[in-house]
Design an enzyme around this catalytic site. Sequence first.
Site, PDB file in Angstrom:
ATOM      1  N   PRO A   2      -4.821  13.655 -22.221  1.00 18.47           N
ATOM      2  CA  PRO A   2      -5.856  14.648 -21.911  1.00 18.47           C
ATOM      3  C   PRO A   2      -5.780  15.828 -22.866  1.00 18.47           C
ATOM      4  CG  PRO A   2      -4.744  13.922 -19.917  1.00 18.47           C
ATOM      5  CD  PRO A   2      -3.968  13.353 -21.063  1.00 18.47           C
ATOM      6  N   GLU A   3      -6.946  16.316 -23.289  1.00 22.06           N
ATOM      7  CA  GLU A   3      -6.985  17.457 -24.194  1.00 22.06           C
ATOM      8  C   GLU A   3      -7.119  18.747 -23.396  1.00 22.06           C
ATOM      9  OE1 GLU A   3      -8.970  16.896 -27.890  1.00 22.06           O
ATOM     10  OE2 GLU A   3      -8.910  14.714 -27.726  1.00 22.06           O
ATOM     11  N   LYS A  51      -2.075  22.046 -23.505  1.00 21.42           N
ATOM     12  CA  LYS A  51      -2.029  20.875 -22.632  1.00 21.42           C
ATOM     13  C   LYS A  51      -1.049  21.058 -21.470  1.00 21.42           C
ATOM     14  CE  LYS A  51      -3.352  17.925 -26.501  1.00 21.42           C
ATOM     15  NZ  LYS A  51      -3.064  16.717 -27.314  1.00 21.42           N
ATOM     16  N   ARG A 263      -1.006   9.146 -35.552  1.00 27.63           N
ATOM     17  CA  ARG A 263      -2.196   9.164 -34.701  1.00 27.63           C
ATOM     18  C   ARG A 263      -3.379   8.620 -35.498  1.00 27.63           C
ATOM     19  NH1 ARG A 263      -1.982  12.466 -30.245  1.00 27.63           N
ATOM     20  NH2 ARG A 263      -3.841  11.310 -29.620  1.00 27.63           N
TER      21      ARG A 263
END
Length: 278
Positions: A2-3, A51, A263
Site C-alpha cells: 500500500p502507498e 507508509k 522493483r
Amino acid sequence: MPEGHTLHRLARLHTEYFAGGPVRVSSPQGRFADHVVVDGRYFDHATAVGKHLFHHYEGGLAVHVHLGLYGFFDTHLVPEGQDPPAPVGQVRMRVGAIADGGPAHWVDLRGPTRCEVIAEAEVGDVRDRLGPDPLDPDAEPERAWARISRSARPVGALLMDQKILAGVGNVYRAEVLFRHGIDPFRPGSELDRAQLDAVWDDLVALMEIGVQAGAIHTIRPEHDHGDVPRRGADRPRNYVYQRDGWECRVCGDEVRQQAMEARTLYWCPTCQPGLRGR
C-alpha cells in the site's frame, strides 16, 4: 505494498470511528501481546506518515503499524446491541469502539510487517527517519530536493527511497514521472528545481485524490479511453504502471518495463525520452 494515500485514508477513517472514547483492543491471533496495554484506553486520534500508521492513546502511548507487502484492515459496522463477528483467519489486532448507543465500528488488521505499542516520543523518531510526505501540509520538500539534486542515482529510484520522499510507491513513481515526461533513468542531479517542484505539487494533488477516492487515479480525462485495466475492471486505469507491452495512451509507442533496484519500473520511451534501459 500500500502507498501513502492508503495509510492517510486509514488514519482519517480510524479517527472518525474511534476518537474521543475508549476502545477494545485484542489480538485474536495472539502475536500482538502488547495490546493489553492499550485495551480500554481512550483513543485520541490516528495519524500517518509515509507508509506508517499510528493510533494515539491517552497516557502517551501509540500503536505503530506498517502494513508491508501483505497487511490490510477489514472494517465491520456492528448494529447496536450486537456483538462483532467472530475473527476469521489470522487477525493480528482487532480494535472496536465501545458503543454508547448506535452502531459501532470494528477493524481487523491482518498480515502487517509491524504492529507494536511505542511511547509517543518514539513516533517522532520514526518521522525523523523519513523524508517529507506529500500528504503532510507541514512537509518541507526542500529536504528531498536537496538530496535528489546531489545524487547520481536515477530519479526513478530516488522517488521510491522512503528516506528521501515518504509514501511514494511503485504506482505513483511510474505515473508522476510519465505525467511530467521525465526519463526514470535520468540522474537526480540532472533535474532542475522547476521540474522537481512540479513533481512535488503533482504528488500532493494526486495522493490527496487517492485519499478521498480510496484508489489511485492519475489519468487526465482526455487520455482515459475506458479500457479495462490489466488487473481487472475494478482497478484504476494508469498511464504506464503494469501496462508493459501495451500502447501508450498518449503517443501509441509500446510501454516498457525493467527492474530498477529490485522493483519493476514502467515507462514510455517516447513520452519520457532520454537514457533507455541499461
